[in-house]
Design an enzyme around this catalytic site. Sequence first.
Site, PDB file in Angstrom:
ATOM      1  N   SER A  77       0.864  -1.183   0.000  1.00 34.35           N
ATOM      2  CA  SER A  77       0.000   0.000   0.000  1.00 34.35           C
ATOM      3  C   SER A  77       0.902   1.236   0.000  1.00 34.35           C
ATOM      4  O   SER A  77       2.113   1.138   0.260  1.00 34.35           O
ATOM      5  CB  SER A  77      -0.891   0.009   1.240  1.00 34.35           C
ATOM      6  OG  SER A  77      -0.094   0.220   2.395  1.00 34.35           O
ATOM      7  N   ASP A  99      -0.568  -1.168  -4.563  1.00 27.54           N
ATOM      8  CA  ASP A  99      -2.028  -1.237  -4.392  1.00 27.54           C
ATOM      9  C   ASP A  99      -2.593   0.195  -4.324  1.00 27.54           C
ATOM     10  O   ASP A  99      -1.833   1.149  -4.096  1.00 27.54           O
ATOM     11  CB  ASP A  99      -2.302  -2.023  -3.094  1.00 27.54           C
ATOM     12  CG  ASP A  99      -3.723  -2.548  -3.014  1.00 27.54           C
ATOM     13  OD1 ASP A  99      -4.389  -2.670  -4.058  1.00 27.54           O
ATOM     14  OD2 ASP A  99      -4.171  -2.865  -1.884  1.00 27.54           O
ATOM     15  N   GLY A 138     -11.500  -4.857   4.534  1.00 20.60           N
ATOM     16  CA  GLY A 138     -11.681  -4.994   5.983  1.00 20.60           C
ATOM     17  C   GLY A 138     -12.467  -6.240   6.335  1.00 20.60           C
ATOM     18  O   GLY A 138     -12.547  -7.183   5.552  1.00 20.60           O
TER      19      GLY A 138
HETATM   20  P1  13P Z   1      -9.050  -7.191   2.416  1.00 24.12           P
HETATM   21  O1  13P Z   1      -8.359  -6.240   3.344  1.00 24.12           O
HETATM   22  O2  13P Z   1     -10.511  -7.273   2.665  1.00 24.12           O
HETATM   23  O3  13P Z   1      -8.398  -8.515   2.372  1.00 24.12           O
HETATM   24  O4  13P Z   1      -8.919  -6.558   0.948  1.00 24.12           O
HETATM   25  C1  13P Z   1      -7.672  -6.436   0.387  1.00 24.12           C
HETATM   26  C2  13P Z   1      -7.679  -5.594  -0.829  1.00 24.12           C
HETATM   27  O5  13P Z   1      -8.615  -5.591  -1.602  1.00 24.12           O
HETATM   28  C3  13P Z   1      -6.489  -4.770  -1.068  1.00 24.12           C
HETATM   29  O6  13P Z   1      -6.639  -3.902  -2.138  1.00 24.12           O
END
Ligand code: 13P
Length: 286
Positions: free
Chosen positions: A50, A82, A180
């Site tokens: 991220s 991401d 989440g």
């Molecule tokens: P989660 O946190 O629900 O696993 O989703 C991850 C995600 O889509 C990252 O972009």
Amino acid sequence: MPVVSLKEIVDRAFSERYGVAAINVVNDLTMEAVLAAAVEQRSPVIIQTSVKTVRSVGLDLLFAMWRELTAGIEVPVSLHLDHCPDRAVISSCLRKGWNSVLFDASALPVEENQRQTVEVVAEARSYGAHVEGEIESITGVEDDVGTDEEQARQSLPVALEFIRATGIDVFAPAIGNAHGVYHSEPKLDAQRVSDIVAAVPIPIALHGGTGMTDAQFSDLIARGCAKVNISTALKVRYMKANLDFLRGAEERDSWDPPSLFTSVRAAVLDMAASHMKRFGSVGKAW
Ligand code: 13P
């Protein structure tokens, strides 16, 4: 050739209809453990960072970790940025050597998102890198990016026009998925994936993977979700493994950091391997 492009990984998964885990890592221990799971399972894997992780670890150190940990690795792996709304961070990661980016301009009107995504695709191509695009924000805040309000979904023609006009390599539609923890089983619009893929055969990124059921994964992967994003599951497993170990350390009054790392690594590796098994990518390394 250990590190491959995102396209090489997802195109093959898309045509053979298995899913590749795209797991958000947070530091060196989690990056190493997820890569080790891929090696153990003979599975391709996408390591995601991220923007928050890029900032907290530092771009240069994060990339040095990636280079060191993937040197000589024998399964196909790729490094992906991401959800990134910040063009400057996109440029820095592409310049450094990230294999792909998710340009998250979902907060912008779709026309402006499309105009800028065309530019990001051109920029990525100049590095031999690939781009994931999205036109609605995926519900839920992920590492400080996003919103908890569910956004209206764009029509199919708008989505198809975006995919065709931008030349993106992977598309991330909102289908009722959320980042989440789900508080009840998510209601997913799987048909939307089939409608998009029937019109344009593009690998789909399934966001919000944590908490989906095996049946949901198999159905969506069969429809074309070749990249399956997992972040929360790693965060929860990582922090709970630390907590469990530290509670025991306190009871025993025994304080040995390497034992903590070994224990947490095993938990994260197990989490990553179990998702690879669920997504059908075990043994698919080439
Ligand atoms: P989660 O946190 O629900 O696993 O989703 C991850 C995600 O889509 C990252 O972009």
